[in-house]
Design an enzyme around this catalytic site. Structure first.
Site, PDB file in Angstrom:
ATOM      1  N   SER A 121       0.826  -1.204   0.000  1.00  0.00           N
ATOM      2  CA  SER A 121       0.000   0.000   0.000  1.00  0.00           C
ATOM      3  C   SER A 121       0.858   1.251   0.000  1.00  0.00           C
ATOM      4  O   SER A 121       1.964   1.275   0.579  1.00  0.00           O
ATOM      5  CB  SER A 121      -0.897   0.006   1.241  1.00  0.00           C
ATOM      6  OG  SER A 121      -1.486   1.279   1.442  1.00  0.00           O
ATOM      7  N   GLU A 123       0.362   3.579   1.800  1.00  0.00           N
ATOM      8  CA  GLU A 123       0.436   4.013   3.198  1.00  0.00           C
ATOM      9  C   GLU A 123       1.791   3.698   3.827  1.00  0.00           C
ATOM     10  O   GLU A 123       2.113   4.230   4.891  1.00  0.00           O
ATOM     11  CB  GLU A 123      -0.685   3.386   4.012  1.00  0.00           C
ATOM     12  CG  GLU A 123      -2.088   3.880   3.655  1.00  0.00           C
ATOM     13  CD  GLU A 123      -2.381   5.283   4.175  1.00  0.00           C
ATOM     14  OE1 GLU A 123      -1.666   5.757   5.074  1.00  0.00           O
ATOM     15  OE2 GLU A 123      -3.333   5.906   3.664  1.00  0.00           O
ATOM     16  N   TYR A 145      -1.811   0.614  10.101  1.00  0.00           N
ATOM     17  CA  TYR A 145      -2.015  -0.070   8.824  1.00  0.00           C
ATOM     18  C   TYR A 145      -0.739   0.002   7.987  1.00  0.00           C
ATOM     19  O   TYR A 145      -0.246  -1.009   7.482  1.00  0.00           O
ATOM     20  CB  TYR A 145      -3.187   0.581   8.080  1.00  0.00           C
ATOM     21  CG  TYR A 145      -3.395   0.073   6.676  1.00  0.00           C
ATOM     22  CD1 TYR A 145      -4.201  -1.036   6.428  1.00  0.00           C
ATOM     23  CD2 TYR A 145      -2.789   0.694   5.585  1.00  0.00           C
ATOM     24  CE1 TYR A 145      -4.393  -1.508   5.132  1.00  0.00           C
ATOM     25  CE2 TYR A 145      -2.970   0.230   4.301  1.00  0.00           C
ATOM     26  CZ  TYR A 145      -3.774  -0.866   4.075  1.00  0.00           C
ATOM     27  OH  TYR A 145      -3.937  -1.336   2.799  1.00  0.00           O
TER      28      TYR A 145
END
Length: 314
Positions: A121, A123, A145
């Site tokens: 991701s 992120e 996350y």
């Protein structure tokens, strides 16, 4: 016949991936979380289980001996990761790495190549020091996350060093009408569709200025398949390279629904703002274009429009 194993079959990407592989004639097996309703997946051999029960999943993988493994299972909500950081670390991090070890054991047992794709991701970059981001951008997540995804992402290179074909696909935001309504994009399109059909309510959002790189989910699934079958494994940013704000997304949705004077219908609630939220995540997918021959096919306006049309149809 190629045999594939998918985790996260109940999610947006899992469904599109299964359909893609079945259309190619691939034999598809999938892990369906035992505490969730079985997804509708015609043609897929479903196996009930839990990715965090490592030994059970390993035994299943050794029995199936798949050619391709796609790990899409995750606690997929950043907001949820703040409430359940321990579970997020387990599912998105340690269980993902355990799956790599399982794939390596399958490869050693069968004596032929196993290809694994880890869905990473954007992120993992947190508050990036450069925009757009590519595979060399510093990894410094700002939420549970992203931290868990970063552990699995870095472990992919460890397993490449053990001769496992592991790809870490660094996926930027990607959407479709299959996105659950708990995600801000579907919250926007479903609420706009309701307003367009007479509902007397309002659209309440958090940070309207957060900027993301939004793409079409089936395009990103195409990238996963290309990455699995690449000659040389590696890390690949999968993104459109164009950033838009949450406000832009809402504006595009209202335009598609034929509502021009929309700003008075939108509220910003500070309570919906995350404790730490990257201000801008935009990816540079040059490496995927060069090595995978991949490129997005659906632009931002059309992506939002397709989601609004689907919600109007519902």
């Amino acid at each position: 016949m190629t045999r594939a194993f998918i985790t996260g079959i109940g999610g947006q990407d899992g469904g599109y991936l299964a359909e893609r592989l079945l259309a190619e004639g691939v034999e598809v097996h999938a892990l369906a979380h035992e505490q969730e309703p079985l997804p509708e997946a015609p043609g897929v051999e479903l196996h009930s289980g839990d990715l965090t029960r490592v030994e059970e999943v390993r035994a299943l993988l050794l029995d199936l001996a798949p050619d391709e493994v796609y790990n899409l299972a995750a606690i997929s909500s950043v907001a949820r990761s703040w409430g359940q950081p321990d579970l997020t670390a387990q599912v998105n991090g340690t269980a993902a790495v355990a799956l790599m070890e399982s794939a390596l054991q399958v490869q050693e047992k069968r004596g032929s190549r196993v290809r694994l794709v880890q869905a990473s991701s954007a992120e993992i970059f947190g508050q990036p020091d450069v925009t757009p981001q590519d595979e060399s951008t510093t990894i410094r997540p700002v939420n549970p996350y992203g931290a868990a995804k970063a552990y699995a992402h870095l472990s992919a290179d460890v397993y490449r060093g053990r001769d496992l074909h592991v790809v870490s696909a660094i996926l930027y935001n990607h959407e479709s009408p299959r996105r659950p309504a708990t995600f801000v994009t579907r919250k926007i399109t479903s609420t706009v569709a309701a307003l367009a059909t007479g509902w007397d309510g309002r659209l309440t959002l958090g940070n309207l200025d957060a900027r993301r790189d939004w793409g079409w989910a089936p395009d990103y699934v195409d990238a996963l398949v290309r990455a699995a079958r690449a000659d040389v494994p590696g890390d690949f940013v999968i993104a459109t390279g164009v950033g838009h704000s949450v406000r832009d997304f809402a504006a595009a949705a209202f335009r598609r629904a034929g509502i021009d004077d929309w700003e008075g219908l939108v509220d910003s609630d500070p309570g919906l703002v995350r404790p730490a939220d990257p201000s801008e995540l935009v990816g540079d997918a040059s490496r995927a274009r060069e090595h995978l021959g991949w490129a997005p096919t659906v632009d931002f306006e059309e992506l939002v429009g397709r989601m609004v049309d689907a919600d109007l149809g519902r």
